[in-house]
Design an enzyme around this catalytic site. Structure first.
Site, PDB file in Angstrom:
ATOM      1  N   HIS A   1      38.844  45.963  45.507  1.00  0.00           N
ATOM      2  CA  HIS A   1      37.877  46.814  46.206  1.00  0.00           C
ATOM      3  C   HIS A   1      36.452  46.311  46.062  1.00  0.00           C
ATOM      4  O   HIS A   1      36.055  45.774  45.024  1.00  0.00           O
ATOM      5  CB  HIS A   1      38.008  48.285  45.804  1.00  0.00           C
ATOM      6  CG  HIS A   1      37.657  48.581  44.380  1.00  0.00           C
ATOM      7  ND1 HIS A   1      36.372  48.887  43.977  1.00  0.00           N
ATOM      8  CD2 HIS A   1      38.420  48.643  43.269  1.00  0.00           C
ATOM      9  CE1 HIS A   1      36.372  49.137  42.684  1.00  0.00           C
ATOM     10  NE2 HIS A   1      37.594  48.982  42.224  1.00  0.00           N
TER      11      HIS A   1
ATOM     12  N   HIS B   1      32.835  51.049  34.069  1.00  0.00           N
ATOM     13  CA  HIS B   1      32.069  52.230  34.514  1.00  0.00           C
ATOM     14  C   HIS B   1      30.937  52.549  33.540  1.00  0.00           C
ATOM     15  O   HIS B   1      30.306  53.601  33.651  1.00  0.00           O
ATOM     16  CB  HIS B   1      32.941  53.488  34.683  1.00  0.00           C
ATOM     17  CG  HIS B   1      33.855  53.438  35.861  1.00  0.00           C
ATOM     18  ND1 HIS B   1      34.422  54.555  36.419  1.00  0.00           N
ATOM     19  CD2 HIS B   1      34.300  52.405  36.608  1.00  0.00           C
ATOM     20  CE1 HIS B   1      35.176  54.209  37.443  1.00  0.00           C
ATOM     21  NE2 HIS B   1      35.129  52.897  37.571  1.00  0.00           N
TER      22      HIS B   1
ATOM     23  N   ASP C   1      33.612  48.271  46.700  1.00  0.00           N
ATOM     24  CA  ASP C   1      32.598  49.222  46.219  1.00  0.00           C
ATOM     25  C   ASP C   1      32.579  49.289  44.697  1.00  0.00           C
ATOM     26  O   ASP C   1      33.538  48.884  44.017  1.00  0.00           O
ATOM     27  CB  ASP C   1      32.815  50.615  46.832  1.00  0.00           C
ATOM     28  CG  ASP C   1      34.147  51.234  46.450  1.00  0.00           C
ATOM     29  OD1 ASP C   1      35.137  50.496  46.308  1.00  0.00           O
ATOM     30  OD2 ASP C   1      34.191  52.476  46.282  1.00  0.00           O
TER      31      ASP C   1
ATOM     32  N   GLU D   1      37.168  52.680  47.189  1.00  0.00           N
ATOM     33  CA  GLU D   1      38.156  52.964  46.133  1.00  0.00           C
ATOM     34  C   GLU D   1      37.584  53.906  45.082  1.00  0.00           C
ATOM     35  O   GLU D   1      38.278  54.784  44.563  1.00  0.00           O
ATOM     36  CB  GLU D   1      38.592  51.647  45.469  1.00  0.00           C
ATOM     37  CG  GLU D   1      39.742  51.789  44.462  1.00  0.00           C
ATOM     38  CD  GLU D   1      39.325  52.195  43.057  1.00  0.00           C
ATOM     39  OE1 GLU D   1      40.183  52.613  42.273  1.00  0.00           O
ATOM     40  OE2 GLU D   1      38.118  52.109  42.724  1.00  0.00           O
ATOM     41  N   GLU D   2      36.319  53.720  44.753  1.00  0.00           N
ATOM     42  CA  GLU D   2      35.732  54.515  43.655  1.00  0.00           C
ATOM     43  C   GLU D   2      35.623  55.993  44.012  1.00  0.00           C
ATOM     44  O   GLU D   2      35.352  56.819  43.144  1.00  0.00           O
ATOM     45  CB  GLU D   2      34.364  53.946  43.254  1.00  0.00           C
ATOM     46  CG  GLU D   2      34.417  52.551  42.628  1.00  0.00           C
ATOM     47  CD  GLU D   2      35.133  52.504  41.271  1.00  0.00           C
ATOM     48  OE1 GLU D   2      35.609  53.543  40.793  1.00  0.00           O
ATOM     49  OE2 GLU D   2      35.228  51.402  40.706  1.00  0.00           O
TER      50      GLU D   2
ATOM     51  N   ASP E   1      47.345  44.974  42.561  1.00  0.00           N
ATOM     52  CA  ASP E   1      45.999  45.552  42.661  1.00  0.00           C
ATOM     53  C   ASP E   1      45.291  45.420  41.312  1.00  0.00           C
ATOM     54  O   ASP E   1      45.878  44.957  40.327  1.00  0.00           O
ATOM     55  CB  ASP E   1      46.130  47.036  43.070  1.00  0.00           C
ATOM     56  CG  ASP E   1      44.808  47.648  43.550  1.00  0.00           C
ATOM     57  OD1 ASP E   1      43.791  46.923  43.618  1.00  0.00           O
ATOM     58  OD2 ASP E   1      44.800  48.860  43.848  1.00  0.00           O
TER      59      ASP E   1
ATOM     60  N   ASP F   1      34.958  45.231  37.746  1.00  0.00           N
ATOM     61  CA  ASP F   1      35.531  46.347  38.523  1.00  0.00           C
ATOM     62  C   ASP F   1      34.827  46.416  39.867  1.00  0.00           C
ATOM     63  O   ASP F   1      33.917  47.193  40.032  1.00  0.00           O
ATOM     64  CB  ASP F   1      35.373  47.650  37.734  1.00  0.00           C
ATOM     65  CG  ASP F   1      35.961  48.850  38.461  1.00  0.00           C
ATOM     66  OD1 ASP F   1      36.770  48.637  39.375  1.00  0.00           O
ATOM     67  OD2 ASP F   1      35.601  49.993  38.118  1.00  0.00           O
TER      68      ASP F   1
HETATM   69  C1  LIG Z   1      47.703  50.000  24.282  1.00  0.00           C
HETATM   70  C2  LIG Z   1      46.355  50.476  23.900  1.00  0.00           C
HETATM   71  C3  LIG Z   1      45.244  49.658  24.440  1.00  0.00           C
HETATM   72  C4  LIG Z   1      44.045  50.438  24.828  1.00  0.00           C
HETATM   73  C5  LIG Z   1      43.074  49.640  25.586  1.00  0.00           C
HETATM   74  C6  LIG Z   1      42.651  50.211  26.871  1.00  0.00           C
HETATM   75  C7  LIG Z   1      42.225  49.141  27.805  1.00  0.00           C
HETATM   76  C8  LIG Z   1      41.852  49.673  29.102  1.00  0.00           C
HETATM   77  C9  LIG Z   1      41.825  48.616  30.136  1.00  0.00           C
HETATM   78  C10 LIG Z   1      41.507  48.833  31.362  1.00  0.00           C
HETATM   79  C11 LIG Z   1      41.034  50.158  31.853  1.00  0.00           C
HETATM   80  C12 LIG Z   1      41.926  50.695  32.932  1.00  0.00           C
HETATM   81  C13 LIG Z   1      41.172  51.020  34.158  1.00  0.00           C
HETATM   82  C14 LIG Z   1      42.086  51.061  35.325  1.00  0.00           C
HETATM   83  C15 LIG Z   1      41.425  50.946  36.662  1.00  0.00           C
HETATM   84  C16 LIG Z   1      40.815  52.237  37.080  1.00  0.00           C
HETATM   85  C17 LIG Z   1      40.130  52.144  38.419  1.00  0.00           C
HETATM   86  C18 LIG Z   1      39.213  53.326  38.586  1.00  0.00           C
HETATM   87  O1  LIG Z   1      38.206  53.409  37.943  1.00  0.00           O
HETATM   88  N1  LIG Z   1      39.570  54.264  39.470  1.00  0.00           N
HETATM   89  C19 LIG Z   1      38.829  55.471  39.659  1.00  0.00           C
HETATM   90  C20 LIG Z   1      38.766  55.871  41.109  1.00  0.00           C
HETATM   91  C21 LIG Z   1      40.067  56.221  41.746  1.00  0.00           C
HETATM   92  N2  LIG Z   1      40.631  55.311  42.544  1.00  0.00           N
HETATM   93  O2  LIG Z   1      40.586  57.293  41.599  1.00  0.00           O
HETATM   94  C22 LIG Z   1      39.388  56.575  38.767  1.00  0.00           C
HETATM   95  O3  LIG Z   1      38.712  57.605  38.667  1.00  0.00           O
HETATM   96  O4  LIG Z   1      40.450  56.425  38.171  1.00  0.00           O
HETATM   97 ZN   LIG Z   2      38.197  49.521  40.279  1.00  0.00          ZN
HETATM   98 ZN   LIG Z   3      36.199  51.741  38.939  1.00  0.00          ZN
END
Ligand SMILES: CCCCCCCC/C=C\CCCCCCCC(=O)N[C@@H](CC(N)=O)C(=O)O
Ligand SMILES: [Zn+2]
Ligand SMILES: [Zn+2]
Length: 522
Positions: free
Chosen positions: A142, A482, A144, A209-210, A236, A175
């Protein structure tokens, strides 16, 4: 029966029971130890005989190194911020369109690539394959980004793409402009080097996406559905390579998201008659609502660690822990309740243990001497795979336990289906091979994506959806997501370009090798 013979019988019974118990405990530990010593589910297809399709070498010369970095920094400098569904920086999105065309002239002019703009600012690319029998796949990213303010503590302005100690700083560096630019840069270099795919593929770049992808991703899906497209798999954004992030794990882990948590955004509100602040009632709308959100924070959702696919993550990683942790991870059937109690202590690991509850907005009051009539709060919950949206809503209602607090579901969905990750799973095995060829020191495991992605709109088009990019996260980096000082090393960005370059070629195989084709090749 005499008293003496009765006593003897009881003694005999106690002996038999104790002996049986001892045998059961012994069997229990033998089974657990055998499982600990033999349970390496990671071995997989890496040693099998793979058909060679990555014929174009991925070397990058000095000129290309400078060029790909310059394109990436230009992308970071465009503030494509999404704040709400109706607040998108459309000027920046238009500028970004121009950048893509300038940075990737071959992609936009090649007869091998079809391109269309969807919902004004999103992009859909189709690269047909020469073998029509092979089901196409799709790469997503994405354009944005979430808002960023330098005054929050950034070491460099968030849209400057400034380089500090080998890292490019800026909103979107992890991101998700690293994937947007990484995918197209890889395709540009492949086309320049004469590549033409055997297996067709789509690239979808969403612009909202955000704020849930209701315009970009959803319309791309509509276009594909109209064409009757079905996909072998979707890749993705999502999880990453975690290096030193999982305590006790030897070496880095590449976690490939095979599902993502569900969502519930709930609005809580309390209404009261307004009035003069000199005559307050015993409970204000703010007080009642504050009590409700405090009860939600004080009573977290149940611990469910080990009841969802997160169990597979630790079983895949088990052989990379030292004893006694190796024993614990190999026997999640026994230890998951204990492990859940340890993991819930840190916010990032707690996210894998339960449905999380975050109070994200709280609004009330207009003037210091007016009793507010309306108080409202938003609660954002991320639903564990072993729970449903309905169950979560019922739990919120019973925890709030106050009829004066009105509850309204703003947005919500169940946890996403679990994609396959066994030895016959085409997408998972191709991603895994591409990671291991490039980063042999890494252990690959399935994981749960704790945030949501555009890929959730693609469930009708693909059974298997993966959320991963080889972005390296070291301790503290997850907070940059973020947050402030989002950054990526120049080396890692280059690795992303190489990853997509190799992945696209690896997808050209017809079928996965058989697991039994290993061994005599060595
Ligand atoms: C096994 C334990 C390890 C702990 C480490 C955690 C590492 C975290 C790594 C990555 C973070 C995950 C983020 C996933 C992507 C999220 C994308 C996002 O921000 N989406 C928004 C918007 C939407 N599409 O809804 C959201 O609010 O989720
Ligand atoms: Zn993202
Ligand atoms: Zn994000």
């Amino acid at each position: 029966m005499t008293e003496r013979s009765a006593k003897l019988n009881i003694l005999k019974f106690v002996k038999i029971v104790s002996f049986s118990l001892l045998l059961v405990i012994l069997a229990f530990f033998v089974a657990a130890t055998v499982r600990t010593l033999t349970f390496d589910v990671n071995a997989g297809l890496q040693l099998a005989h793979w058909e060679k399709t990555n014929n174009i070498a991925s070397d990058i010369n000095q000129h290309q190194r400078e060029e790909l970095l310059s394109n990436f920094r230009d992308a970071i400098r465009i503030p494509t911020v999404s704040t709400t569904e109706t607040q998108l920086n459309t000027t920046a999105l238009r500028e970004f369109d121009g950048l893509l065309r300038k940075a990737f002239p071959t992609v936009f002019s090649s007869h091998l690539v079809q391109h269309e703009v969807v919902a004004n600012y999103s992009h859909l690319f189709w690269v047909p394959g020469s073998d029509l029998a092979l089901v196409p796949y799709m790469l997503l990213a994405h354009i944005d980004v979430v808002p960023a303010e330098e005054r929050d503590g950034w070491e460099a302005p968030p849209f400057s793409a400034k380089e500090i100690d080998g890292f490019i700083y800026g909103r979107g560096t992890i991101d998700n402009k690293q994937s947007v630019m990484g995918i197209l840069q890889a395709l540009e270099y492949l086309l320049i080097r004469g590549y033409s795919p055997r297996r067709g593929f789509f690239i979808g770049l969403g612009h909202d996406e955000e704020v849930s992808g209701f315009q970009g991703a959803m319309n791309i899906v509509r276009v594909l559905k109209k064409k009757g497209v079905q996909l072998a798999f979707v890749l993705d954004e999502g999880l990453a390579v975690l290096d030193g992030v999982i305590s006790g794990l030897q070496g880095p882990a590449a976690l490939i998201g095979i599902s993502e948590k569900g969502l519930a955004t709930v609005k809580l509100s309390v209404s009261k008659a307004p009035g003069h602040s000199s005559m307050p009632p015993s409970e204000s709308s703010i007080g009642i609502l504050a009590g409700a959100v405090k009860r939600l924070e004080d009573n977290p959702m149940p611990r469910l660690f080990g009841e969802g696919p997160e169990r597979g993550t630790f079983e895949h990683l088990a052989h990379k822990f030292r004893l006694p942790l190796k024993f614990v991870m190999s026997n999640m059937w026994l230890f998951s309740p204990l492990l859940g109690r340890v993991m819930e202590r840190r916010p990032d690991t707690n996210a894998f243990v339960r449905t999380t509850t975050a109070i994200t907005m709280f609004n009330s009051g207009v003037k210091v001497n007016i009793l507010p009539s309306q108080a409202e709060a938003y609660v954002n919950l991320r639903i564990h795979s072993a729970q449903s949206l309905q169950e979560v809503l019922e739990l919120i209602q019973s925890t709030v336990g106050d009829e004066r607090v009105k509850m309204e579901l703003v947005d919500g969905f169940d946890p996403l289906p679990v994609s396959s990750y066994d030895e016959t799973s085409f997408g998972f095995q191709i991603i895994k091979k591409t990671v291991l060829d490039q980063f042999p020191q890494v252990t690959v495991a399935p994981g749960i994506c704790i945030g949501n992605t555009d890929s959730r709109h693609y469930t009708d088009l693909a059974k298997d959806i993966y959320r991963f990019a080889p972005t390296w996260f070291r301790p503290g980096d997850a907070q940059r997501f973020h947050g402030i000082n989002e950054r990526i090393s120049k080396k890692n960005y280059e690795e992303l370009v190489v990853f997509y370059f190799n992945l696209i070629q690896n997808c050209d195989i017809k079928d996965l090798p058989s697991p039994h084709s290993a061994g005599h090749e060595l």
